[in-house]
Design a protein around this motif. Structure first.
Motif, short mmCIF file in Angstrom:
data_model
loop_
_atom_site.label_atom_id
_atom_site.label_comp_id
_atom_site.label_asym_id
_atom_site.label_seq_id
_atom_site.Cartn_x
_atom_site.Cartn_y
_atom_site.Cartn_z
N ARG A 67 59.03 23.95 19.48
CA ARG A 67 57.76 23.40 19.51
C ARG A 67 57.14 22.86 20.61
O ARG A 67 57.89 22.02 21.20
CB ARG A 67 57.67 22.33 18.24
N ALA A 68 55.91 23.20 20.92
CA ALA A 68 55.33 22.50 21.97
C ALA A 68 55.04 21.31 21.54
O ALA A 68 54.61 20.79 20.42
CB ALA A 68 54.08 23.51 22.45
N GLY A 69 54.70 20.33 22.36
CA GLY A 69 54.21 19.03 22.22
C GLY A 69 52.64 19.04 21.61
O GLY A 69 51.90 20.01 22.06
N PRO A 73 50.44 20.86 27.07
CA PRO A 73 51.92 21.11 26.46
C PRO A 73 52.26 22.42 26.09
O PRO A 73 53.24 23.00 25.86
CB PRO A 73 51.65 20.20 25.15
N PHE A 74 51.11 23.43 25.81
CA PHE A 74 51.44 24.85 25.35
C PHE A 74 51.89 25.42 26.53
O PHE A 74 52.92 26.10 26.80
CB PHE A 74 50.19 25.36 25.07
N VAL A 75 51.41 25.51 27.93
CA VAL A 75 51.74 25.76 28.99
C VAL A 75 53.40 25.36 29.57
O VAL A 75 54.19 26.13 29.99
CB VAL A 75 50.75 25.75 30.15
N LYS A 76 53.37 24.13 29.27
CA LYS A 76 54.66 23.39 29.49
C LYS A 76 55.88 24.17 28.70
O LYS A 76 57.04 24.46 29.35
CB LYS A 76 54.53 21.98 29.44
N ALA A 77 55.56 24.36 27.53
CA ALA A 77 56.51 24.77 26.67
C ALA A 77 56.86 26.43 27.06
O ALA A 77 57.88 26.65 26.82
CB ALA A 77 56.05 24.76 25.06
N PHE A 78 55.73 27.25 27.57
CA PHE A 78 56.00 28.53 27.73
C PHE A 78 56.86 28.29 29.00
O PHE A 78 57.66 29.40 29.15
CB PHE A 78 54.59 29.33 27.76
N ASP A 79 56.31 27.59 30.12
CA ASP A 79 57.27 27.69 31.24
C ASP A 79 58.76 27.47 30.86
O ASP A 79 59.65 27.92 31.45
CB ASP A 79 56.91 26.31 32.12
N ILE A 80 59.19 26.49 29.87
CA ILE A 80 60.60 26.21 29.59
C ILE A 80 61.14 27.50 29.02
O ILE A 80 62.29 27.60 29.27
CB ILE A 80 60.54 24.80 28.77
N ALA A 81 60.45 27.90 28.19
CA ALA A 81 61.18 29.28 27.23
C ALA A 81 61.08 30.25 28.33
O ALA A 81 62.14 31.18 28.23
CB ALA A 81 60.02 29.56 26.12
N ALA A 82 60.22 30.39 29.13
CA ALA A 82 60.26 31.63 30.29
C ALA A 82 61.21 31.34 31.16
O ALA A 82 61.81 32.54 31.71
CB ALA A 82 58.77 31.83 30.84
N THR A 83 61.78 30.29 31.61
CA THR A 83 62.83 30.12 32.40
C THR A 83 64.24 29.90 31.68
O THR A 83 65.30 29.73 32.54
CB THR A 83 62.62 28.62 33.22
#
Length: 364
Positions: A203-205, A233-243
């Motif tokens: 989940r994103a924040g 928080p959406f972009v932050k969560a996508f960055d984490i998932a993409a790396t």
């Protein structure tokens, strides 16, 4: 399957012989083709004497750029009765429209817009009254890509379905999820409630102190817009998932406006559901997920670059997110204004279909 010649021929016959075509369909839904204009990213349907009207899910009325009175006008619109599998015969009907001569950024040839919101004077409501059908919409927005038979063509059924793809059955009965529609600030469009957003299951924040997130649907917004406190928080969560180790092929490249997160698409593995990137789940309050895979999330901006097709909303957007046209393409949406429900299929390309598979050949 798009076969425009017989359809256009019968439409022109109907327009020239209204006395034989103006009767109600006796409870049969109406169908029209939908195309995407590459220049504006707007979707249109040929409803006004064969001329296109912009398909507007959040529009409360039918509006025309040219009419006889500044206070509104009665106009003739044309579509085809359908059994859900094919067009059957042309139908012309009277509809009340407003005058809006200054509509900006319309596609070439468009003569106005067809509001499809659950309001009293939308095209959806007027078809329901004149044809004796449900105030219910089944819509499948096309991409602006090509098929083996030409440009991609989607379909909209006013009256709700069935919507049958050849040899695959009625997809209004094969929904991946449903959710109640909710009111939002008196706005005329379609809104639903979500408990959050997840990237590949994480989940994103969420904004501090917020309750459920309200999402709107807009066919005139090209890409999903997220309120700033939701976007970060959406972009932050996508960055984490993409790396994460699951996606070693995702290599960031320079941003391409209006998008912030862009990737080297030559390294992204293709699948039937689009590029292999983290899946985005809009977690509905009803318990199901609106899952967005690469085909609905990654925008090909040039031959080597694909970008995450979500943008930060301008100031003034009060809904947490507005789901844009790109994130709704090539999946069937069923919007029931009477029962106040929203249903949707998975991304159709993932099961070997697209919105262009509807058979527009007139039934014998």
């Amino acid at each position: 399957m798009w076969n425009p010649k017989p359809l256009l021929l019968v439409l022109s016959l109907c327009i020239s012989a209204l006395s034989s075509c103006t009767a109600a369909t006796g409870g049969k839904p109406l169908v029209s083709a939908v195309t995407k204009d590459a220049a504006t990213s707007l979707y249109t349907a040929p409803l006004k004497s064969g001329s296109p009207l912009v398909v507007d899910l959040s529009g409360a009325v039918i509006s025309l750029t040219t009419c006889s009175s500044s206070n509104g006008t009665v106009t003739t619109l044309t579509a085809n009765a359908t059994n859900g599998a094919n067009p059957l015969f042309p139908v012309s009907f009277q509809a009340t429209a407003t005058c809006a001569p200054g509509q900006p950024n319309l596609p070439a040839g468009a003569v106005g817009s067809a509001g499809l919101a659950p309001s009293a004077q939308s095209l959806l409501a007027q078809v329901a009254r004149t044809q004796g059908v449900a105030k219910k919409l089944a819509i499948c927005l096309p991409s602006d890509g090509k098929t083996t038979s030409g440009n991609s063509v989607g379909v909209v059924i006013y009256g709700g379905g069935p919507l049958i793809f050849p040899d695959r059955g009625d997809f209004t009965t094969m929904l991946a999820g449903t959710a109640p529609l909710v009111g939002f600030g008196g706005s005329p469009g379609y809104f639903f409630s979500a408990t959050g957003i997840a990237m590949d299951g994480t989940r994103a924040g969420r904004p501090a102190g917020s309750g459920n997130l309200v999402f709107g649907l807009s066919s005139t917004t090209p890409y999903t817009t997220l309120r700033p406190d939701v976007y970060a928080p959406f972009v932050k969560a996508f960055d984490i998932a993409a790396t994460a180790p699951n996606f070693p092929w995702m290599t960031r490249v320079d941003s391409v406006a209006p998008f912030e997160r862009c990737y080297d698409s030559t390294k992204l593995p293709p699948t039937r559901s689009g590029y292999a990137v983290p899946a985005i789940d809009v977690i509905l309050a009803s318990g199901s997920n609106y899952t967005i895979t690469g085909g609905n999330s990654m925008v090909q901006v040039n031959s080597n670059t694909a970008c995450l097709g979500f943008v930060q909303a301008a100031s003034g957007q009060t809904a947490a997110a507005v789901l844009g046209g790109f994130q709704m393409e090539n999946r069937l949406l069923v919007l029931d204004a009477e029962k106040r429900t929203f249903g949707f299929t998975t991304f159709l390309n993932g099961v070997g279909l697209s919105c262009s598979n509807f058979n527009f050949t007139l039934a014998a």
